[in-house]
Design an enzyme around this catalytic site. Sequence first.
Site, PDB file in Angstrom:
ATOM      1  N   GLU A  38      -4.616 -69.866  26.760  1.00 49.31           N
ATOM      2  CA  GLU A  38      -2.593 -70.297  27.281  1.00 49.31           C
ATOM      3  C   GLU A  38      -2.032 -70.533  26.131  1.00 49.31           C
ATOM      4  O   GLU A  38      -1.892 -71.153  25.740  1.00 49.31           O
ATOM      5  CB  GLU A  38      -3.030 -71.657  28.495  1.00 49.31           C
ATOM      6  CG  GLU A  38      -1.877 -72.123  28.541  1.00 49.31           C
ATOM      7  CD  GLU A  38      -2.034 -73.894  28.733  1.00 49.31           C
ATOM      8  OE1 GLU A  38      -2.850 -73.771  29.479  1.00 49.31           O
ATOM      9  OE2 GLU A  38      -0.589 -73.377  29.465  1.00 49.31           O
ATOM     10  N   ARG A  42       7.043 -71.562  25.195  1.00 42.79           N
ATOM     11  CA  ARG A  42       7.769 -72.384  24.048  1.00 42.79           C
ATOM     12  C   ARG A  42       8.833 -71.613  23.216  1.00 42.79           C
ATOM     13  O   ARG A  42       9.452 -72.677  22.189  1.00 42.79           O
ATOM     14  CB  ARG A  42       7.537 -73.779  24.004  1.00 42.79           C
ATOM     15  CG  ARG A  42       6.823 -74.577  25.348  1.00 42.79           C
ATOM     16  CD  ARG A  42       6.064 -75.570  24.870  1.00 42.79           C
ATOM     17  NE  ARG A  42       4.582 -76.082  26.372  1.00 42.79           N
ATOM     18  CZ  ARG A  42       3.766 -76.574  25.528  1.00 42.79           C
ATOM     19  NH1 ARG A  42       3.571 -77.628  24.390  1.00 42.79           N
ATOM     20  NH2 ARG A  42       2.936 -76.940  26.715  1.00 42.79           N
ATOM     21  N   LYS A 126      -3.614 -78.509  38.109  1.00 40.41           N
ATOM     22  CA  LYS A 126      -3.277 -78.803  36.104  1.00 40.41           C
ATOM     23  C   LYS A 126      -3.208 -80.243  36.109  1.00 40.41           C
ATOM     24  O   LYS A 126      -1.552 -79.679  36.946  1.00 40.41           O
ATOM     25  CB  LYS A 126      -2.258 -77.864  35.373  1.00 40.41           C
ATOM     26  CG  LYS A 126      -1.929 -78.331  34.432  1.00 40.41           C
ATOM     27  CD  LYS A 126      -1.076 -77.593  33.242  1.00 40.41           C
ATOM     28  CE  LYS A 126      -0.663 -77.959  31.786  1.00 40.41           C
ATOM     29  NZ  LYS A 126       0.094 -77.706  31.108  1.00 40.41           N
TER      30      LYS A 126
HETATM   31  C1  3PG Z   1       0.079 -79.611  27.667  1.00 36.21           C
HETATM   32  O1  3PG Z   1       1.852 -78.383  27.949  1.00 36.21           O
HETATM   33  O2  3PG Z   1      -0.222 -78.443  28.667  1.00 36.21           O
HETATM   34  C2  3PG Z   1       0.936 -79.682  26.892  1.00 36.21           C
HETATM   35  O3  3PG Z   1       1.359 -80.018  26.191  1.00 36.21           O
HETATM   36  C3  3PG Z   1      -0.937 -79.418  26.353  1.00 36.21           C
HETATM   37  O4  3PG Z   1      -0.597 -81.854  26.311  1.00 36.21           O
HETATM   38  P1  3PG Z   1      -1.442 -81.782  24.242  1.00 36.21           P
HETATM   39  O5  3PG Z   1      -0.331 -80.960  23.051  1.00 36.21           O
HETATM   40  O6  3PG Z   1      -1.175 -83.429  24.080  1.00 36.21           O
HETATM   41  O7  3PG Z   1      -2.616 -81.281  24.230  1.00 36.21           O
END
Ligand code: 3PG
Length: 200
Positions: A38, A42, A126
């Site tokens: 994914e 950003r 999610k």
């Molecule tokens: C996301 O957007 O899914 C999160 O930033 C992932 O979370 P993590 O960085 O704590 O794994």
Amino acid sequence: MKPELGGNKIIPVVVINKAEDTLPTVNALKNGGITIAEITFRTECAAEAIRLASEKSDGVIIGAGTVINAEQCRSAISSGAVFIVSPGFSQEVYEVCKEKNIPYLPGAVTATEIMNLIAHGITTVKFFPAEAAGGLDTIKALASAFPGIDFIPTGGINTENMKKYLDAPFIRAIGGSWMLKGTPEEIEAKTKSAVEEANR
Ligand code: 3PG
């Protein structure tokens, strides 16, 4: 429509800062045993990264993450993304996905949010931010109220705590970014140990 995960139990949440990092990153994931990514909206180069990964990373399912408006969604899909992820639900992103026949995986952590997704025909959720929103205990409580909903917890998950999630029947996969820190060699090694733990 459910996103096709290609048998992967882990969805890496990838932030690409420079387009040239795309292929080394995605290839490191693939060499480590994960064939889905994914790529998040950003950074400035997100669409370019999605295009590069979709065109050049053979056998890796490329989706777009952190898609929060219709414009990003159209850009992601035209760059080759085959699934779209949002941290929460966006009506306009939902509509673009429906028009383009692309699976949409939105975030939700409350019963009301899940009911809204069900009303839109969405049954894979999610669960974000997973650890901060109560982790497996919260998902268990929600899963008993919503049989038939699959959860993909993301946020604060890593190799140490992933297994308790993956062992639950209502968890389809987990997501996270922990394996993406460091050089391509380090990414590959962390990915390998994550995959081993997932399959243990
Ligand atoms: C996301 O957007 O899914 C999160 O930033 C992932 O979370 P993590 O960085 O704590 O794994």
